[in-house]
Enzyme design. Structure first.
Site, PDB file in Angstrom:
ATOM      1  N   GLY A 131       0.817  -1.205   0.000  1.00  0.00           N
ATOM      2  CA  GLY A 131       0.000   0.000   0.000  1.00  0.00           C
ATOM      3  C   GLY A 131       0.851   1.256   0.000  1.00  0.00           C
ATOM      4  O   GLY A 131       1.082   1.849   1.059  1.00  0.00           O
ATOM      5  N   TYR A 132       1.322   1.642  -1.151  1.00  0.00           N
ATOM      6  CA  TYR A 132       2.118   2.864  -1.278  1.00  0.00           C
ATOM      7  C   TYR A 132       1.333   3.957  -2.004  1.00  0.00           C
ATOM      8  O   TYR A 132       0.997   4.978  -1.437  1.00  0.00           O
ATOM      9  CB  TYR A 132       3.423   2.566  -2.034  1.00  0.00           C
ATOM     10  CG  TYR A 132       4.537   2.020  -1.193  1.00  0.00           C
ATOM     11  CD1 TYR A 132       4.312   1.509   0.070  1.00  0.00           C
ATOM     12  CD2 TYR A 132       5.844   1.998  -1.669  1.00  0.00           C
ATOM     13  CE1 TYR A 132       5.346   0.997   0.843  1.00  0.00           C
ATOM     14  CE2 TYR A 132       6.893   1.494  -0.911  1.00  0.00           C
ATOM     15  CZ  TYR A 132       6.640   0.986   0.343  1.00  0.00           C
ATOM     16  OH  TYR A 132       7.668   0.489   1.094  1.00  0.00           O
ATOM     17  N   SER A 133       1.050   3.746  -3.303  1.00  0.00           N
ATOM     18  CA  SER A 133       0.440   4.792  -4.127  1.00  0.00           C
ATOM     19  C   SER A 133      -0.958   5.158  -3.630  1.00  0.00           C
ATOM     20  O   SER A 133      -1.692   4.313  -3.117  1.00  0.00           O
ATOM     21  CB  SER A 133       0.362   4.345  -5.589  1.00  0.00           C
ATOM     22  OG  SER A 133       1.646   4.175  -6.138  1.00  0.00           O
ATOM     23  N   SER A 165      -1.508  -4.331  -6.414  1.00  0.00           N
ATOM     24  CA  SER A 165      -1.545  -5.657  -7.035  1.00  0.00           C
ATOM     25  C   SER A 165      -2.024  -6.695  -6.032  1.00  0.00           C
ATOM     26  O   SER A 165      -1.544  -6.747  -4.893  1.00  0.00           O
ATOM     27  CB  SER A 165      -0.150  -6.046  -7.543  1.00  0.00           C
ATOM     28  OG  SER A 165       0.314  -5.122  -8.493  1.00  0.00           O
ATOM     29  N   GLU A 248      13.310  -4.059  -4.122  1.00  0.00           N
ATOM     30  CA  GLU A 248      12.519  -4.124  -5.354  1.00  0.00           C
ATOM     31  C   GLU A 248      13.385  -3.829  -6.558  1.00  0.00           C
ATOM     32  O   GLU A 248      13.298  -4.499  -7.592  1.00  0.00           O
ATOM     33  CB  GLU A 248      11.361  -3.125  -5.296  1.00  0.00           C
ATOM     34  CG  GLU A 248      10.498  -3.144  -6.549  1.00  0.00           C
ATOM     35  CD  GLU A 248       9.332  -2.184  -6.475  1.00  0.00           C
ATOM     36  OE1 GLU A 248       8.368  -2.380  -7.226  1.00  0.00           O
ATOM     37  OE2 GLU A 248       9.386  -1.240  -5.671  1.00  0.00           O
TER      38      GLU A 248
END
Length: 330
Positions: A131-133, A165, A248
């Site tokens: 949960g970043y963007s 995703s 990443e």
């Protein structure tokens, strides 16, 4: 950088090859048994694959045994990835957990967090998403607005995340939330581990042009997680986020090389069979230059991958090579 393999590592490679031969269905990747095409099919195969590699002892190859790993090195991780790529083995569904969060917890997590989260992650029992963007915080991630307020023994989370995703398949999400609204935007952010199966989290699929919905948007309305489910210190989330992004950027170089090499070899083979205005393509100087440039760029990707694997094996923090690999790969 060391690009040589020891006899023990070559023996490990043979063991991986035997495993892949035995576990993959006959005719895998051929018209007899085609690769999964839809997101739903890939998800089901991905879940199955997580269980199979765990049962066979190939999950968490470089992780300590006390957390469910195999106690080997990044070299074995690279060998396994290479051999899987050569035969188009399935992609596991828990990449975000095993390749990003797991290594970060090994570096930054508490002993209790490692004991709680790493074994079920490797076993495929708990799937993770990221949960970043946010709708208003994409490339400028530090502009995020999702908040987390400590109330008693729990963090209470409110806000939105997007382009997540596999959120619809995940059991947990690791996310960034603002815990000090008065701090400069790169500060006042914390890194939290949040269970997905709870009231207060609404997941909405984002339909792609293919008809699949691998990405999602999540709304957090007083969602909760335990006080101890914070990685690093309070308001230290930006640093933790950069640690996880280094993994990443650095992961997958050798696997990508192996997958591309398979395609390049096919292209080279076809170039010896097809003819253009100047005859067989493999003998045409224009196409020979193009083919050699592709082959060379892929070899560079392989060497960058070895450099990164060597750094990780020596337990160094990843340097700028990880970002170079990400840019070069893209």
């Amino acid at each position: 950088m060391d690009i040589a393999y020891t006899p023990e590592q070559e023996a490990f490679r043979r063991r991986v090859q035997e495993f892949l031969h035995d576990v993959l269905p006959k005719g895998w990747g051929t018209p007899e048994h085609p690769l999964p095409k839809t997101a739903a099919e890939r998800a089901e195969v991905g879940k199955w694959w997580e269980k199979e590699i765990y049962k066979a002892g190939f999950a968490g190859l470089s992780w300590p045994k006390k957390y469910g790993g195999q106690g080997l090195t990044e070299v074995e991780e690279a060998i396994f990835a290479e051999e899987c790529a050569k035969v188009d083995a399935p992609q596991g569904i828990n990449f975000l957990g095993k390749s990003l969060l797991g290594p970060t917890l090994l570096l930054e997590g508490t002993e209790e967090q490692k004991q709680r989260f790493l074994p079920p992650m490797l076993a495929g029992d708990e799937i993770w998403c990221e949960g970043y963007s946010e709708p208003d915080a994409g490339s400028d991630l530090a502009a995020l607005k999702t908040s987390a307020v400590l109330q008693g023994d729990e963090w209470v989370i409110n806000g939105e995340k997007i382009w997540t995703s596999n959120a619809h398949l995940a059991d947990w999400i690791f996310l960034l939330a603002r815990t000090d609204p008065n701090a400069p935007k790169h500060r006042g952010i914390s890194f939290l581990l949040v269970p997905m199966h709870q009231p207060g989290i609404t997941i909405s699929p984002i339909r792609q042009i293919t008809g699949d919905a691998e990405f999602n948007m999540e709304k957090f309305e007083n969602a909760r997680t335990a006080k101890e489910n914070i990685v690093g210190e309070v308001n230290d989330g930006w640093r933790i986020a950069n640690v996880i992004l280094s993994f990443e950027r650095g992961s997958g170089a050798l696997e990508s090389y192996a997958r591309y090499r398979k395609e390049i070899d096919l292209l080279l083979s076809l170039s010896k069979q097809l003819e253009g205005p100047n005859g067989v393509l493999a003998q045409d100087s224009y196409y020979r230059q193009k083919l050699m440039a592709s082959w060379t760029e892929n070899e560079i990707l392989r060497l960058i991958g070895y450099n990164i694997a060597t750094q990780l094996q020596q337990k160094d923090h990843l340097g700028p090579e990880a970002s170079i690999q990400k840019l070069f790969y893209s």
